[in-house]
Scaffold this motif. Sequence first.
Motif, PDB file in Angstrom:
ATOM      1  N   ALA A  78      12.327  -2.566 -23.172  1.00 45.83           N
ATOM      2  CA  ALA A  78      12.750  -3.560 -22.185  1.00 45.83           C
ATOM      3  C   ALA A  78      12.637  -4.964 -22.776  1.00 45.83           C
ATOM      4  N   PRO A  79      13.671  -5.782 -22.632  1.00 45.41           N
ATOM      5  CA  PRO A  79      13.637  -7.129 -23.217  1.00 45.41           C
ATOM      6  C   PRO A  79      12.726  -8.100 -22.475  1.00 45.41           C
ATOM      7  N   ALA A  80      12.377  -7.797 -21.225  1.00 49.86           N
ATOM      8  CA  ALA A  80      11.503  -8.679 -20.445  1.00 49.86           C
ATOM      9  C   ALA A  80      10.424  -7.850 -19.758  1.00 49.86           C
ATOM     10  N   LYS A  81       9.167  -8.234 -20.001  1.00 48.87           N
ATOM     11  CA  LYS A  81       8.048  -7.483 -19.432  1.00 48.87           C
ATOM     12  C   LYS A  81       7.030  -8.443 -18.823  1.00 48.87           C
ATOM     13  N   VAL A  82       6.505  -8.047 -17.664  1.00 45.59           N
ATOM     14  CA  VAL A  82       5.485  -8.836 -16.978  1.00 45.59           C
ATOM     15  C   VAL A  82       4.291  -7.935 -16.676  1.00 45.59           C
ATOM     16  N   PHE A  83       3.086  -8.465 -16.867  1.00 40.40           N
ATOM     17  CA  PHE A  83       1.883  -7.778 -16.387  1.00 40.40           C
ATOM     18  C   PHE A  83       1.321  -8.654 -15.287  1.00 40.40           C
ATOM     19  N   LEU A  84       1.468  -8.198 -14.046  1.00 41.17           N
ATOM     20  CA  LEU A  84       1.081  -8.971 -12.871  1.00 41.17           C
ATOM     21  C   LEU A  84      -0.241  -8.453 -12.317  1.00 41.17           C
ATOM     22  N   THR A  85      -1.221  -9.345 -12.200  1.00 37.07           N
ATOM     23  CA  THR A  85      -2.529  -8.922 -11.724  1.00 37.07           C
ATOM     24  C   THR A  85      -3.120  -9.959 -10.771  1.00 37.07           C
ATOM     25  N   ALA A  86      -4.310  -9.669 -10.266  1.00 40.80           N
ATOM     26  CA  ALA A  86      -5.079 -10.575  -9.412  1.00 40.80           C
ATOM     27  C   ALA A  86      -6.489 -10.002  -9.349  1.00 40.80           C
ATOM     28  N   SER A  87      -7.440 -10.803  -8.923  1.00 37.25           N
ATOM     29  CA  SER A  87      -8.819 -10.320  -8.855  1.00 37.25           C
ATOM     30  C   SER A  87      -8.930  -9.184  -7.841  1.00 37.25           C
ATOM     31  N   ALA A  88      -9.910  -8.297  -8.046  1.00 40.09           N
ATOM     32  CA  ALA A  88     -10.098  -7.166  -7.128  1.00 40.09           C
ATOM     33  C   ALA A  88     -10.377  -7.622  -5.692  1.00 40.09           C
ATOM     34  N   PRO A  89     -11.240  -8.634  -5.469  1.00 39.62           N
ATOM     35  CA  PRO A  89     -11.457  -9.089  -4.084  1.00 39.62           C
ATOM     36  C   PRO A  89     -10.185  -9.612  -3.428  1.00 39.62           C
ATOM     37  N   GLU A  90      -9.375 -10.343  -4.186  1.00 38.51           N
ATOM     38  CA  GLU A  90      -8.127 -10.866  -3.635  1.00 38.51           C
ATOM     39  C   GLU A  90      -7.162  -9.727  -3.311  1.00 38.51           C
ATOM     40  N   ARG A  91      -7.083  -8.734  -4.184  1.00 33.73           N
ATOM     41  CA  ARG A  91      -6.201  -7.585  -3.925  1.00 33.73           C
ATOM     42  C   ARG A  91      -6.700  -6.769  -2.742  1.00 33.73           C
ATOM     43  N   GLY A  92      -8.026  -6.699  -2.583  1.00 36.05           N
ATOM     44  CA  GLY A  92      -8.590  -6.005  -1.433  1.00 36.05           C
ATOM     45  C   GLY A  92      -8.197  -6.681  -0.129  1.00 36.05           C
ATOM     46  N   LYS A  93      -8.256  -8.005  -0.102  1.00 38.39           N
ATOM     47  CA  LYS A  93      -7.866  -8.757   1.091  1.00 38.39           C
ATOM     48  C   LYS A  93      -6.390  -8.519   1.421  1.00 38.39           C
ATOM     49  N   ARG A  94      -5.548  -8.523   0.394  1.00 38.78           N
ATOM     50  CA  ARG A  94      -4.113  -8.328   0.611  1.00 38.78           C
ATOM     51  C   ARG A  94      -3.840  -6.937   1.168  1.00 38.78           C
ATOM     52  N   ARG A  95      -4.485  -5.922   0.591  1.00 35.15           N
ATOM     53  CA  ARG A  95      -4.277  -4.551   1.053  1.00 35.15           C
ATOM     54  C   ARG A  95      -4.784  -4.388   2.486  1.00 35.15           C
ATOM     55  N   TYR A  96      -5.928  -4.972   2.776  1.00 37.83           N
ATOM     56  CA  TYR A  96      -6.501  -4.914   4.122  1.00 37.83           C
ATOM     57  C   TYR A  96      -5.533  -5.520   5.143  1.00 37.83           C
ATOM     58  N   LYS A  97      -5.012  -6.694   4.818  1.00 34.39           N
ATOM     59  CA  LYS A  97      -4.074  -7.370   5.722  1.00 34.39           C
ATOM     60  C   LYS A  97      -2.814  -6.533   5.913  1.00 34.39           C
ATOM     61  N   GLN A  98      -2.328  -5.952   4.818  1.00 35.77           N
ATOM     62  CA  GLN A  98      -1.108  -5.139   4.883  1.00 35.77           C
ATOM     63  C   GLN A  98      -1.301  -3.927   5.795  1.00 35.77           C
ATOM     64  N   LEU A  99      -2.419  -3.249   5.646  1.00 28.66           N
ATOM     65  CA  LEU A  99      -2.686  -2.059   6.447  1.00 28.66           C
ATOM     66  C   LEU A  99      -2.876  -2.418   7.922  1.00 28.66           C
TER      67      LEU A  99
END
Length: 219
Positions: free
Chosen positions: A138-159
């Motif tokens: 692939a000519p363009a690649k991204v590794f997208l991340t965030a801290s575990a606490p921040e991802r936990g908050k996002r998942r919690y809100k989504q659910l």
Amino acid sequence: MSIPVLTIDGPSGAGKGTVSRAVAKKLGWHYLDSGSIYRSLAISALDQQLDLNDAVAVALCAEQMHLAFECKHELVVTLDGIDITSRLPGEDTGAAASQVAAYPEVRAVLLQKQKDFRQLPGLVADGRDMGTVVFVDAPAKVFLTASAPERGKRRYKQLKEKGIDANLDKITQEIQLRDRRDSERKTSPLIPAEDAFYLDSSSLTIDEVIEQVMTLAVT
């Protein structure tokens, strides 16, 4: 002529799905959510009450399942003719998906199914090993991340927004456990491709992330 691919890899809750769908829509490209493939397999295996420790049985399940993807406002997934979209975000589904995704036999079965999504005019591929295994060229690649606490908050809100009962501490702990399992597994570990653009979204809005990814995709 090589069909262009933009890969967006990273851990659960980093915003890969939202960003990938938005970028695919802006570019007019096809979209692959590889996580939904593994989550669909997990649902199929759980529904059949398979032993998730039996890699051979799970791989056979992967061979036999029939999936269909339709990207409307959000991704709609049908498994053997049944809409399972609402079940995909479940924490039990995610935990099972992470477990079965560690088996080389399973990944081998699903590899070609993912590669078949590469069609003109282009593909945005969202997952955990899109840039390191599935679409290495692939000519363009991204590794997208965030801290575990921040991802936990996002998942919690989504659910919670989906009306699903959730516990923030448990979600964050499961994310940390899944991160460790995914990064330490022998087959296709969760690591950035050497030529990937590393993007931490912890303090960024979704629009800011999309803007950065779009800039990378069109250069």
